[in-house]
Design an enzyme around this catalytic site. Structure first.
Site: not given
Ligand code: NAD
Length: 248
Positions: A12-13, A62, A89, A141, A155
């Protein structure tokens, strides 16, 4: 540089927290696999990293698909010969209430957030065990610790599973010199949270002692620490990066 000569896979980078993590890794001297389900964003992020003199390999994968995950790890090994660091991530959000939660919606989130972390860890640990070293960081999270506030039960439960997976992996991999930890972000400003309703954000903000939401870079700094030698005696831990909204 804390990560010179290290090879990292970050899922997810392409954007958000994952992108901040690969940028921080590149700054610390690591070479990185930029994995994302979105091939275009993975490519763009890898191009940015190359301007930092980082060997960056974009891979479309994926994390919920075991074939794609195995291919991702095999490609990383072919190109870089080893994997020192894995950051699970990739994640997706859901705010569906339990009343209207379908089985498909439950599975969709579980498959990416929890099964994805399991599949990627299983594929990478094979090589880490042979090397007798490695660092795995899972992104959990706040929702895992307090239940979904605005987040759906699927979630929150998926992330609670990630925290427990972290502890199980930490125990099973410790004999091989592999550390496994988790980071539990609070509310971080990314695409995932940008469209949350105003009243939800205002109410959350009032509960955050530091009085602001976090940045992807602040999560990334914690991940850098956990994969560095400075964290060699830390395993099975979950580090909160949440502005104090929940304190143990
Ligand atoms: P985001 O939606 O901005 O980015 C997520 C990335 O993961 C995207 O690039 C997406 O294309 C990729 N992705 C989605 N499904 C995928 C799959 N099946 N395989 C590979 N890649 C995939 O989200 P973010 O806020 O950067 O979140 C990153 C991580 O942090 C996640 O695990 C999220 O649950 C966790 N998180 C985020 C928050 C927040 O407030 N943003 C809080 C707690 C935890």
């Amino acid at each position: 540089m804390k990560l010179r000569d290290k090879v990292a896979i970050v899922t997810g980078a392409g954007r958000g927290i994952g992108k901040a993590i690969v940028v921080a890794f590149a700054r610390e001297g690591a070479d990185v696999v930029v994995a994302d389900i979105d091939a275009q964003s993975a490519k763009e992020t890898a191009n940015e990293l190359r301007t930092m003199r980082c060997e960056a390999l974009p891979i479309k994968a994926d994390v919920s698909d075991s074939t794609e995950v195995i291919e991702m790890v095999e490609t990383a090994i072919k190109v870089f010969k080893k994997i020192d660091i894995l950051v699970n991530n990739a994640g997706i959000f859901s705010s569906v209430s339990l009343d209207s939660m379908t089985e498909d919606e439950w599975d969709r989130v579980m498959n990416v957030n929890l099964k994805g972390a399991f599949l990627c860890s299983q594929a990478a640990m094979k090589y880490m065990k042979k090397q007798r070293s490695g660092k795995i960081v899972n992104i959990g999270s706040l929702a895992a610790e307090v239940g979904g506030i605005f987040a759906g039960a699927n979630y929150a439960a998926s992330k609670a599973g990630v925290i427990c997976l972290t502890k199980s992996l930490a125990k099973q991999l410790a004999p091989y010199g592999i550390n496994v930890n988790a980071v539990a972000p609070g509310v971080i400003e990314t695409d995932m949270t940008k469209n949350w309703p105003k009243e939800v954000k205002e109410s959350l903000l009032k509960q955050i002692p530091l009085n602001r939401f976090g940045t992807p870079e602040e999560v990334a700094e914690t991940v850098v620490f956990l994969v560095s030698d400075g964290a060699n005696y830390i395993t099975g831990a979950t580090i909160d990066v949440n502005g104090g909204i929940r304190m143990d």
